[in-house]
Design a protein around this motif. Structure first.
Motif: not given
Length: 150
Positions: A19-47
């Motif tokens: 949870x702590x790692x996910x929260x830190x990562x989620x904050x960074x992805x949201x602030x920098x790229x406007x992405x939520x963790x589930x959105x990033x996961x889909x992008x990464x898997x498709x990529x």
């Protein structure tokens, strides 16, 4: 009184660390790229591969179908993925990255690797290798428990 103490109960500790790692990562992805963790996961898997169905993405990411569906809708709305009819199954669609989705992945991936490096900066290469092996063992044991229940 049982001998259970949450601060020494490994499944709890694993959950807290995750949870702590996910929260830190989620904050960074949201602030920098406007992405939520589930959105990033889909992008990464498709990529990492090719077009996939939402069901396949759910299996690969271990997310439930509602979470996958919401993330996919958000990404389609942003023009980051497309939905095409699945020629092998008319009831489903194949999701793939758009040019903008690929560009976003190419921007996010280095940041993801940087965050990973920061989290594990205090560990040696051998410790990371051992940890990776142990995570695989934990995942396999949990999968066995799921199969026993199912």
């Amino acid at each position: 009184m049982s001998g259970l103490r949450l601060d020494t109960f490994l499944p709890y500790r694993l959950s807290i660390a995750s949870n702590r790692v996910s929260a830190a990562v989620a904050t960074a992805y949201q602030a920098l790229f406007g992405l939520k963790i589930p959105e990033w996961r889909l992008i990464a898997v498709i990529a990492e591969g090719q077009a996939m169905t939402q069901q396949a993405l759910g299996v690969k990411t271990q997310m439930d179908k509602v979470m996958v569906s919401r993330a996919a809708i958000a990404l389609v709305d942003r023009g980051l993925i497309t939905r095409q009819p699945n020629p092998d199954d008319q009831r489903s669609h194949l999701l793939s990255l758009t040019i903008a989705g690929r560009a976003l992945y190419d921007s996010v991936a280095p940041k993801a690797l940087e965050l990973e490096a920061r989290v594990f900066a205090g560990f040696s290469a051998k410790e990371i290798e051992q940890f990776t092996t142990m995570l695989g063992q934990i995942e396999a044991a949990a999968a066995d428990l799921d199969r026993e229940r199912g």
